[in-house]
Design an enzyme around this catalytic site. Structure first.
Site, mmCIF file in Angstrom:
data_model
loop_
_atom_site.group_PDB
_atom_site.id
_atom_site.type_symbol
_atom_site.label_atom_id
_atom_site.label_comp_id
_atom_site.label_asym_id
_atom_site.label_seq_id
_atom_site.Cartn_x
_atom_site.Cartn_y
_atom_site.Cartn_z
ATOM 1 N N HIS A 70 -10.418 -3.444 -0.656
ATOM 2 C CA HIS A 70 -9.996 -4.789 -1.067
ATOM 3 C C HIS A 70 -8.578 -4.759 -1.624
ATOM 4 C CE1 HIS A 70 -10.441 -4.616 -5.528
ATOM 5 N NE2 HIS A 70 -11.477 -3.820 -5.312
ATOM 6 N N ASP A 189 -7.346 0.078 -8.751
ATOM 7 C CA ASP A 189 -8.446 -0.674 -8.169
ATOM 8 C C ASP A 189 -7.861 -2.012 -7.675
ATOM 9 O OD1 ASP A 189 -10.829 -1.932 -7.515
ATOM 10 O OD2 ASP A 189 -11.448 -2.256 -9.593
ATOM 11 N N GLU A 219 -12.407 -9.682 -3.162
ATOM 12 C CA GLU A 219 -13.561 -8.841 -3.484
ATOM 13 C C GLU A 219 -13.955 -8.982 -4.946
ATOM 14 O OE1 GLU A 219 -15.699 -5.254 -4.942
ATOM 15 O OE2 GLU A 219 -13.731 -6.026 -5.545
ATOM 16 N N GLU A 220 -12.977 -9.099 -5.832
ATOM 17 C CA GLU A 220 -13.247 -9.116 -7.268
ATOM 18 C C GLU A 220 -14.016 -10.354 -7.716
ATOM 19 O OE1 GLU A 220 -12.961 -6.716 -9.185
ATOM 20 O OE2 GLU A 220 -11.294 -5.417 -8.611
ATOM 21 N N GLU A 242 -13.261 2.728 -2.748
ATOM 22 C CA GLU A 242 -13.281 2.182 -4.102
ATOM 23 C C GLU A 242 -12.861 3.233 -5.139
ATOM 24 O OE1 GLU A 242 -13.518 -0.291 -5.944
ATOM 25 O OE2 GLU A 242 -14.255 -1.962 -4.730
ATOM 26 N N HIS A 323 -10.528 -0.944 -14.463
ATOM 27 C CA HIS A 323 -10.170 -2.328 -14.800
ATOM 28 C C HIS A 323 -9.237 -2.387 -16.006
ATOM 29 C CE1 HIS A 323 -13.192 -5.058 -12.468
ATOM 30 N NE2 HIS A 323 -12.497 -4.261 -11.679
#
Length: 355
Positions: A70, A189, A219-220, A242, A323
């Site tokens: 993503h 990410d 995607e998030e 990922e 994150h």
């Protein structure tokens, strides 16, 4: 285009990280990826869901495989505009204000990008000030944070700042930092995974079955791009690239060994596909780690849960501070590319009978 060593990965990830791409406003990174693919000369297109799809034709179209990475990042949304140029903001994806800290953020207006300061309030205050509670063991929340722009409301309107405008960490704060064999940065990410996807576009040649490499959108906020693609394209397998969170609760070690997920919050990954990837890794003398992960979902597990694909896997690289200001071993990122190149070029004959 050269050897995909750790130095090249660092340079390409740096370029990708500096392309803002909050979920749903991914134009800047789209331009980068499309220019890369145009120069490479591979078949690719931009679909209606904002995915960028690369097709590597195989010796058969039966049992096609997709690999996704993503391209969107987390951040915040403008909720409201107050007098004096102050903006109320709320999270976009799994973002926390205390991870970013007070500092410069960029607001991607419809007409121009402007910068502001993510703010939590002064410290020299008593309980008469609501943000005093933030100094007493309570985490800062988006509801108690704001962005100062020092612009008038008409100036903000002219820039195209409105409810729904995306906020991301200021570009000058996002530039990656090298820690020996590690890279440290916001938005590894999933910009590091996009770098792996670009490497696959260069290295996968004449595979046994058609291969789709998908830089997936949004995607998030629910794997929207991957669900759109996997609903329309018949696939035998979907492999998501990922990050893997490094934490005491998981038996994962930092270093150059990639990680396969057995399960995440959306369900089980396919054990047969995982074994195929482990076998492909062994042919290039790479040992994979395995883990069961909480509070996590990927394009693959979400697509499996909704019945879009029969088999899914998630290949990842160990990452600290997920994150947040993330840290990952460049060797693990490079090894993901090596494993998937071996699998897609030579290890998928067993898939070719699937229709």
């Amino acid at each position: 285009m050269g050897i995909w060593d750790v130095d090249r990965f660092f340079s390409i990830i740096e370029e990708l990280v500096l392309c803002h791409s909050p979920s749903g406003v991914e134009g800047e990174i789209n331009q980068y990826i499309q220019k890369w693919l145009d120069n490479l000369g591979v078949e690719h297109w931009h679909d209606e869901a904002d995915n960028i799809v690369i097709k590597i034709p195989g010796r058969t179209s039966n049992g096609a495989i997709a690999v996704t990475a993503h391209k969107d990042e987390i951040g915040a949304l403008v909720k409201g505009i107050e007098s004096g140029g102050r903006l109320q903001v709320r999270r976009l994806g799994g973002a926390y204000p205390w991870v970013y800290g007070e500092g410069v953020v960029d607001l991607l207006g419809d007409k121009e990008t402007i910068s502001g300061i993510l703010s939590f309030g002064s410290r020299h205050v008593s309980h008469e000030s609501p943000h005093k509670s933030q100094q007493e063991g309570k985490a800062v929340r988006w509801e108690t944070a704001w962005v100062e722009t020092k612009l008038s409301t008409p100036e903000l309107v002219r820039a195209g700042i409105r409810p729904g405008t995306r906020m991301v960490v200021g570009k000058h704060r996002k530039r990656p930092f090298r820690l020996g064999n590690h890279i440290a940065s916001y938005t590894l990410d999933n910009k590091a995974s996009v770098a792996i996807l670009l490497g696959l576009a260069e290295r996968v040649k004449n595979p046994p079955v058609d291969v789709y490499l998908v830089a997936s959108a949004k995607e998030e906020v629910g794997a929207i791009g991957a669900l759109f693609f996997s609903q329309r394209q018949k696939l035998s397998r979907l492999i998501a690239l990922e990050i893997c969170p490094l934490s005491q609760e998981y038996p994962i070690v930092d270093g150059p060994r990639p990680v396969l997920f057995a399960q995440d919050s959306y369900g089980l990954y396919d054990e047969g596909l995982n074994q195929e990837l482990i076998s492909a890794a062994s042919t290039v003398r790479i040992q994979l780690q395995q883990a069961v992960i909480s509070q996590f979902g990927s394009d693959a597990s979400i697509a499996m849960k909704f019945g879009h694909v029969p088999k899914g896997a998630c290949l990842s690289f160990p990452t600290q501070n997920t994150h947040g200001y993330e840290i990952a071993d460049l060797g693990a990122i490079a090894n993901c590319l090596t494993v998937l190149t071996a699998y897609l070029n030579n290890g998928v004959q067993s898939c070719s009978h699937n229709g």
